[in-house]
Design an enzyme around this catalytic site. Structure first.
Site, short mmCIF file in Angstrom:
data_model
loop_
_atom_site.label_atom_id
_atom_site.label_comp_id
_atom_site.label_asym_id
_atom_site.label_seq_id
_atom_site.Cartn_x
_atom_site.Cartn_y
_atom_site.Cartn_z
N ASP B 11 -1.21 6.75 12.46
CA ASP B 11 -2.44 5.47 12.54
C ASP B 11 -1.60 4.96 13.84
O ASP B 11 -0.82 5.91 14.80
CB ASP B 11 -0.71 4.44 12.08
CG ASP B 11 -0.76 4.38 10.28
OD1 ASP B 11 -1.69 4.46 9.78
OD2 ASP B 11 0.29 3.90 9.99
N ASP B 130 -6.65 -0.78 -1.52
CA ASP B 130 -5.88 -0.66 -1.50
C ASP B 130 -5.34 -1.13 -3.01
O ASP B 130 -6.04 -2.40 -3.35
CB ASP B 130 -5.58 -1.30 -0.39
CG ASP B 130 -4.87 -0.83 0.68
OD1 ASP B 130 -5.23 -0.01 0.20
OD2 ASP B 130 -4.71 -1.04 1.97
#
Lengths: 200, 267
Positions: B11, B130
């Site tokens: 990230d 997702d």
């Protein structure tokens, strides 16, 4: 040594350019054919679609073919390798036609071939020092040279063996991405730069 | 034969690698170039940068981060999180990304997938999905009609917004639009370290003729093995257990090789 990195106008040229520059040569990114052919060696990178890249080839292919025939060192990567051939099933457009043969679609349940695959290399000096090569592929099409002797390395995908690499004189094609194949890939680029230097 | 891949996800925010639960309480864990190249040296097969910057400035920084990383990284780099429109794709690829991934932006505008694939090639377009398991199998097709679905529904905006789209149906549409790969995250398993959602992974992998990357839930080496052998995944995404030092890519690969999973040798 100055190497032309041909820009078809799409995709990542940065990684390949930096990888080759790290080996010593100056890399000149260009989409101007006369300028490219005036340098010491030619890199055809591997990004985009065949039709799009073929459209970026010169209208008159004769000077490009002559330069390769006269021994201009050239490396075509992935799509860049495919451009060395006559034509592709992917899209219309004429390839450089320096290595006779056609580009055909991979016949497999999962396409693109995306990931690391084993490469069985022949005795060509571009593969010096990379025994047990495992290289990174991202392709839906492969080259079928008319003359099987042009093939200097092979891989197998979904039970089909295909040309991982082909060579004619000072022109090499690699279907995988050496600039994405970690240590072994960098060694292959280093070998090619040394071969290109030797051909000068 | 193609080797099952281990993909390491980092990230990235404002030029740094950050870590936090559900994008909350982010803390700085290092330099992206340094971490990415270290994971390459450990045997990672690919790197994913997920941009979690909320601001325009952060997205500008992302290009610099990609550029400096690509100069030193010699395995494929995928960048996700910063792609809103097809105009965002070219600059990322030119900066040195090999692939881009899109989730929310693709659901809001499915033409993003088609346009990016047409312009830059399927090999650089990763559709990120997702998915959350629904209590019953009735889901809509996202356009009003109720139908029998896979039991997994797609979410956007970091897992917070339901879309009503069935995960398998949406994966198929992404593929038809030209996506070259599916990055499939189980929201239920993300961060839980209890294993990938094998049934979800398998349902999608068996339905689409492109590679599927299993994501969410890696805790132990056998979880990766199961994603490959039971889930039919082509690749497994790993993040937290590596960043926290629970294990290394090398240790994961050794364990997998011991089970005859044909991973690429390290080093």
């Amino acid at each position: 040594m100055k190497i032309a990195l041909f820009d078809y106008g799409a995709g990542n040229l940065h990684s390949l350019g930096k990888a080759v520059e790290a080996l010593g040569p100056e890399v000149v990114v260009t989409s101007d054919w006369p300028a490219a052919l005036a340098l010491d060696a030619l890199l055809l990178p591997g990004v985009g679609a065949f039709g799009h890249a073929a459209a970026a080839l010169p209208d008159d292919l004769a000077p490009l073919r002559s330069a390769l025939e006269a021994g201009l060192p050239c490396l075509g990567i992935c799509l860049g390798m495919q451009l060395l051939f006559d034509a592709s099933d992917e899209s219309a457009g004429e390839g450089i036609g320096y290595i006779p043969g056609r580009v055909t679609r991979l016949k497999a349940s999962i396409v693109p071939q995306m990931g690391w695959n084993d490469v069985e290399t022949g005795p060509d000096p571009i593969f010096d020092g990379v025994a047990g090569l495992v290289a990174y592929y991202a392709n839906s099409f492969v080259c079928a040279p008319g003359d099987p002797d042009r093939v200097i390395a092979t891989s197998e995908y979904a039970g089909v063996r295909f040309a991982a690499s082909a060579r004619r004189a000072n022109t090499w094609g690699l279907q995988f991405h050496p600039e994405k194949s970690s240590t072994q890939g960098r060694r292959i680029l280093e070998n090619w730069v040394a071969l290109a230097r030797g051909a000068q | 034969m193609l080797r099952p891949r281990i993909i390491v996800c980092l990230d990235v925010k404002d030029g740094r690698v950050v870590k936090g639960a559900q994008f909350q309480n982010l803390r700085d864990v290092g330099d992206p170039v340094e971490l990415a190249t270290r994971y390459e040296a450990e045997g990672a097969d690919e790197i994913v940068f997920l941009d979690v910057s909320a601001s325009r400035e952060g997205r500008g920084t992302l290009l610099d981060t990609v550029r400096s990383t690509a100069e030193r990284l010699f395995i494929p780099l995928t960048v996700g999180g910063g792609v809103r429109t097809v105009e965002d794709v070219g600059p990322l690829l030119r900066a040195g990304a090999d692939k881009i991934s899109a989730n929310t932006a693709a659901v809001l505008n499915p033409d993003l997938i088609s346009d990016a694939a047409e312009r830059f090639g399927s090999q650089c377009v990763v559709a990120s999905i997702d998915a959350l398991r629904l209590p019953d199998r009735q889901v809509g097709d996202g356009r009003g009609a109720a139908q029998e679905g896979s039991g997994w529904s797609c979410y956007t905006h970091g897992g917070s917004q339901p879309t009503g789209l069935d995960a398998v149906a949406w994966a198929s549409e992404c593929r038809q639009r030209g996506a070259g790969e599916i990055l499939l995250t189980s929201i239920d398993r993300d961060g839980a370290r209890t294993g990938y959602a094998i049934d979800l992974t398998r349902a999608v992998a068996d339905a689409v003729p492109i590679p599927v990357i299993a994501s969410g839930g890696a805790g132990r080496p056998e979880h990766l093995r199961d994603a490959f052998t039971e889930g039919h995944a082509s690749a497994a995404l790993v993040a937290g257990i590596l960043h926290d030092g629970v294990t290394t890519v090398g240790a994961l690969k050794s364990a997998l090789a011991g089970w005859n999973v044909n991973v690429r040798p390290t080093g």
